[in-house]
Design a protein around this motif. Sequence first.
Motif, short mmCIF file in Angstrom:
data_model
loop_
_atom_site.label_atom_id
_atom_site.label_comp_id
_atom_site.label_asym_id
_atom_site.label_seq_id
_atom_site.Cartn_x
_atom_site.Cartn_y
_atom_site.Cartn_z
N ALA A 221 17.69 2.40 12.38
CA ALA A 221 17.69 3.17 11.08
C ALA A 221 16.97 2.01 10.32
CB ALA A 221 18.75 3.59 10.63
N LEU A 222 17.46 0.62 10.27
CA LEU A 222 17.17 -0.43 9.40
C LEU A 222 15.83 -0.76 9.60
CD1 LEU A 222 17.98 -2.56 7.15
CD2 LEU A 222 18.72 -3.87 9.28
N VAL A 223 15.07 -0.91 10.80
CA VAL A 223 13.73 -1.13 11.05
C VAL A 223 13.06 -0.19 10.14
CG1 VAL A 223 13.05 -0.33 13.14
CG2 VAL A 223 12.38 -2.16 12.55
N LEU A 224 13.41 1.20 10.52
CA LEU A 224 12.35 2.17 9.86
C LEU A 224 12.18 2.01 8.39
CD1 LEU A 224 10.76 4.81 10.03
CD2 LEU A 224 13.04 6.05 9.65
N ALA A 225 13.62 1.96 7.72
CA ALA A 225 13.87 1.62 6.34
C ALA A 225 12.92 0.52 5.84
CB ALA A 225 15.12 1.48 5.84
N THR A 226 12.78 -0.71 6.57
CA THR A 226 12.21 -1.91 6.19
C THR A 226 10.71 -1.70 6.29
OG1 THR A 226 14.02 -3.17 7.06
CG2 THR A 226 11.92 -4.36 6.73
N PHE A 227 10.30 -1.01 7.11
CA PHE A 227 8.69 -0.61 7.50
C PHE A 227 8.42 0.18 6.29
CE2 PHE A 227 5.36 2.12 8.32
CZ PHE A 227 4.49 1.19 8.89
N LEU A 228 9.12 1.26 5.85
CA LEU A 228 8.98 1.93 4.82
C LEU A 228 8.86 1.14 3.40
CD1 LEU A 228 10.59 5.38 5.86
CD2 LEU A 228 8.36 4.89 6.06
N THR A 229 9.97 0.20 3.31
CA THR A 229 9.92 -0.43 2.18
C THR A 229 8.54 -1.33 2.21
OG1 THR A 229 12.33 -0.63 2.29
CG2 THR A 229 11.35 -2.28 1.00
N SER A 230 8.27 -1.98 3.41
CA SER A 230 7.05 -2.96 3.26
C SER A 230 6.03 -2.04 2.91
CB SER A 230 6.90 -3.31 4.70
OG SER A 230 5.82 -4.27 4.66
N TYR A 231 5.79 -0.86 3.46
CA TYR A 231 4.51 0.18 3.29
C TYR A 231 4.67 0.30 1.49
CZ TYR A 231 1.28 3.91 2.75
OH TYR A 231 0.39 4.73 2.45
N TRP A 232 5.81 0.73 1.28
CA TRP A 232 5.77 1.11 -0.40
C TRP A 232 5.37 -0.37 -1.03
CZ3 TRP A 232 9.28 -1.58 -3.71
CH2 TRP A 232 9.24 -0.94 -4.98
N VAL A 233 5.92 -1.29 -0.81
CA VAL A 233 5.56 -2.62 -1.49
C VAL A 233 4.09 -2.85 -1.46
CG1 VAL A 233 5.80 -5.29 -1.58
CG2 VAL A 233 7.86 -3.85 -1.33
N ARG A 234 3.55 -2.72 -0.28
CA ARG A 234 2.20 -3.08 -0.27
C ARG A 234 1.28 -2.21 -1.25
NH1 ARG A 234 -0.58 -0.74 3.56
NH2 ARG A 234 -2.66 -1.19 4.29
N ASN A 235 1.61 -0.82 -1.26
CA ASN A 235 0.95 -0.02 -2.24
C ASN A 235 1.36 -0.09 -3.81
OD1 ASN A 235 -1.03 1.41 -0.36
ND2 ASN A 235 0.98 1.63 0.83
N SER A 236 2.37 -0.79 -4.06
CA SER A 236 2.97 -0.69 -5.38
C SER A 236 2.28 -1.72 -6.16
CB SER A 236 4.46 -0.95 -5.27
OG SER A 236 4.74 -2.08 -4.85
N LYS A 237 2.76 -1.46 -7.43
CA LYS A 237 2.41 -2.64 -8.39
C LYS A 237 2.91 -3.98 -7.98
CE LYS A 237 3.53 -3.67 -13.16
NZ LYS A 237 4.35 -3.50 -14.55
N LEU A 238 4.21 -4.08 -7.58
CA LEU A 238 4.62 -5.16 -6.77
C LEU A 238 3.77 -5.87 -5.87
CD1 LEU A 238 6.91 -7.35 -6.64
CD2 LEU A 238 7.95 -5.82 -4.94
N GLY A 239 3.36 -5.04 -4.86
CA GLY A 239 2.41 -5.56 -3.77
C GLY A 239 1.30 -6.22 -4.53
N LEU A 240 0.59 -5.34 -5.50
CA LEU A 240 -0.59 -5.63 -6.15
C LEU A 240 -0.45 -7.08 -6.82
CD1 LEU A 240 -3.58 -4.84 -6.48
CD2 LEU A 240 -2.79 -3.82 -8.48
N GLY A 241 0.39 -7.28 -7.33
CA GLY A 241 0.81 -8.54 -8.09
C GLY A 241 0.88 -9.45 -7.04
N LEU A 242 1.83 -9.41 -5.88
CA LEU A 242 2.00 -10.30 -4.81
C LEU A 242 0.46 -10.90 -4.26
CD1 LEU A 242 5.33 -9.03 -3.35
CD2 LEU A 242 4.77 -11.10 -4.58
N PHE A 243 -0.29 -10.03 -3.63
CA PHE A 243 -1.46 -10.18 -3.24
C PHE A 243 -2.40 -11.06 -4.38
CE2 PHE A 243 -1.07 -6.17 -0.51
CZ PHE A 243 -0.96 -6.80 0.71
N ALA A 244 -2.20 -10.74 -5.57
CA ALA A 244 -3.15 -11.33 -6.54
C ALA A 244 -2.66 -12.73 -6.77
CB ALA A 244 -3.09 -10.51 -8.05
N LEU A 245 -1.33 -12.98 -6.75
CA LEU A 245 -0.87 -14.29 -6.93
C LEU A 245 -1.08 -15.13 -5.83
CD1 LEU A 245 1.97 -15.33 -5.73
CD2 LEU A 245 2.82 -13.55 -7.41
#
Lengths: 364, 315, 241
Positions: free
Chosen positions: A183-207
């Motif tokens: 369950a944890l690995v699934l939740a983490t993967f989904l979190t990672s996916y969400w971050v990647r496509n979120s505003k947070l992720g975009l900012g992280l890639f940019a910086l």
Amino acid sequence: MTVKERERQSTAAAATRRAGPGREALFAVGGAVLAAAILAIFGLTLPANSYLLFSGFLLFLFTTQSLAWNLVGGYGGQTSFGHATFYGIGAYTTALLQENAGLHPVLALLAGALGAAVFSVIWGYPLFRLRGFYFAIATIGIAEATRLVALSPLRELTGGASGFRMSTAGAGGRTSQYMTALALVLATFLTSYWVRNSKLGLGLFALNMDPEAAETLGVDTTRLKAISLALSAFIVGLTGGIYARAFLYINPNDVFAFSVSIAMVLMSVIGGVGTLIGPILGAVIYVVIQDQLGAAQITFRGQTFQFRDVQLGLYGLLLALIILFEPAGLVGLFQRVAGRFRRRGGTQAVAEQQALLRNETGDE
Amino acid sequence: MDLGNILPVTVGAILLAGLYATMSYGLGLIYGVMRIVNLSHAGIMMLAAYTTLMLYRSFGIEPYLAPVIVMPLFFVIGMGFQRLIVRRITGAAPIVSLLLLFSVWLIIQNAAYLIWSGNTQSILRPYTTRSFRIEALDLTIGWMRLGVFLAGVVTLIILQFFLTRTYLGKAIRATTQDRDSAKLVGIDVDRISMVAFGIGIALSALAGALFSMILPFNPDFGRVLMLKSFAVIVLGGLTSFVGIAVGALVLALAEEWAVGVFGMQTALKDLVSFSALVLVLILLPNGLPSLLGRMPVWRTKPARPTTAPTGGKAA
Amino acid sequence: MALLEVQGVSRYFGGLRAVDHVDMVVGEGELVGLIGPNGAGKTTLFRVIAGVYPPSAGQVIFNGESVGGLHPNRVCHKGITSTHQVVRPFPALTVLENVLVGVQYGNVRSGDPRQRAREVLEFVGLAHRADVLARNLTLPDRKRLEVARALGTGPKLLLLDEVIAGLNQTEAARTMDLIRSIKRQGVTILMIEHNMRVIMGLSDRIVVLHHGEKIADAPPEQVSRDPKVIEAYLGESPVSA
């Protein structure tokens, strides 16, 4: 930073960011849930004392850590050699609260994760002023200092070098451990996916690609790094707590070990740093090598060695090869191979079309 | 607090500083010329310690003579390594070189484990444990410690001479100050990098050879020492050898006093250098020299102007 | 009304005065050109205004607020954004994503960000390249993207650092049109450019820097006749510094 340099650094980040958003979301989320469901059913069919259940449990924990490290180390490009601190704090907080304060196991787990996140903010904020190696090296200093403090001044609490033993009361069976970790690995993967496509992720890639340009566009780089580190720390803290509950014994020299931090770096980078799937690939390879060869013996110059004693060297070799030849990791390698096939297909099609055209217009 | 100990503790710290400085010069040189932090430093020191041991066991070469062979050997190895591997990643993001050298460390660590096993080794010669007393000061000093200290001082003097008096040394300094300008004035920066990397590795190896005579070692040897080296070069402002020597002294004094004078647990001694590393990076990113108002050459963030500009020619 | 007031701003690097006690005012809706020989301190002044360097002395007042010494991201949130002289798009992000960074983190954050990013791309004429990786753009397109990204943040004051230099004539004309239409949208612009024809044709007023000091501040036709400016550009006379 030269353009070439920046591109090199960011190849990995971009490696899996293609494909249309709709299709990709379906593929990623649907695929992950499906895979988790299959793994869950598979887990249920296994007998409760199966070794596979235990291997699966470890694989899920390592994958979770690798994905979590990638949030800050991959997306944000902040190479941390200090993630063992989160693992250790998660493990100890969970164990101590459950054992000494009698807290409900789930609450103890969450408290452990929260403790790790808070600790990450404490050292993350000042350290994020540092760039490149300075950050990485300072994290080694933090990690080693934390281990020493856990080992000696906090001996009363942590059990020092002899470790801390928990009662068996809280531990579930192997099946439940397997399910929790899944369950944890699934939740983490989904979190990672969400971050990647979120505003947070975009900012992280940019910086990650260009901190100065990101700042002039309004990105508060320090804050973003701190958020991603805290998120990462929270998840790694959870794995620490789950580990403690499963093994019922923790030791500062194990949970705060440098090798714990190294493992996360290795898994992410070998798999494909900054990518979505890479950290999973890296963790699978890491655990499979460990699991399959862990018991193997090597005879070299008349002496016999346990493989596990020299496996870090093998990972080191893998890491060196990846860095020199495929900075985007195994994911990059796969894409390159796939791309070659696709391109060959493409050129073939073009050639065919040309041939066709020639026939139509041409030979008299 | 135990002030009665202060003299012997201080003397011990000064001797230790020589060792700390020696092990940090190589790191500083490589950083200066290539802007790369050599994370394989620990592995190099460990390898040199084993080489010293092998030279003694197989050929009966006295360990104190080993540097004569170890240094040229590692110089060549370092140059080759730079040419074949490290050069490929010049100009890449810092993290790339960090991870590459880190992987090298893992590889040599485990190679050493395969070759020499994980057993802890130490080199014991009649002279390695001998010491002398200065009755007037109630002081006992190990000859080996003194020798190692002197080796550190001599290395500093030779390095300083080399950097200020020879063409190669000057070219290294110029490259350290500004790689691009060095290129412009016709310095073969590529070759300088290779030579500097070789010298840096040779210096790390010298430290390893010296350590092998006073400390026990195994393939895992060097991790804590490497972190201390980082602390030293950061304290020293990263690119100046005199700065490194001062940084080594400050760190050694802090460690020895914390334990010997202020009564800190010995188990926590390493905490001094780990905290120093982190705190100095955050609070004094240009090291101790910035406290003295002397600006390290590479410094990019300007301080307040000290002199009026002459002619104001903005380049 | 003055949107930006630069009051006695200096910026030193060690002993070098890159910008030396510069006073300057940019009015709301104005397009001011900043020129000067190489090394005059133009880009340094930009970077001080944008918050990349804190001023060594003096004040930067924007909209009546002191912004000197604020972090670049805070300055951006006040409404000042700059482009970079050496274009630096995020190479592994798509063109749209590059703009999206400014849209999502910048000064104005309302409406659907993707929609707004597309509008900005439409506006600068890069819409057809929206899904291309920024590293695959040609130089003119990169320069356009640099402008688009800055516009995405919704600036009140846009600092353009040589967005035309290096372009061929057609491209330069296109970019000049773009700058005019940005101005028509009510964005105040301060721009550095070397090409005299471009700067004379676009600017309402021109400020000239030389050796870090302001030597002229007047409408284009006056500046071009100013003997001090001519001297600075020819650079022959013995400077009594």
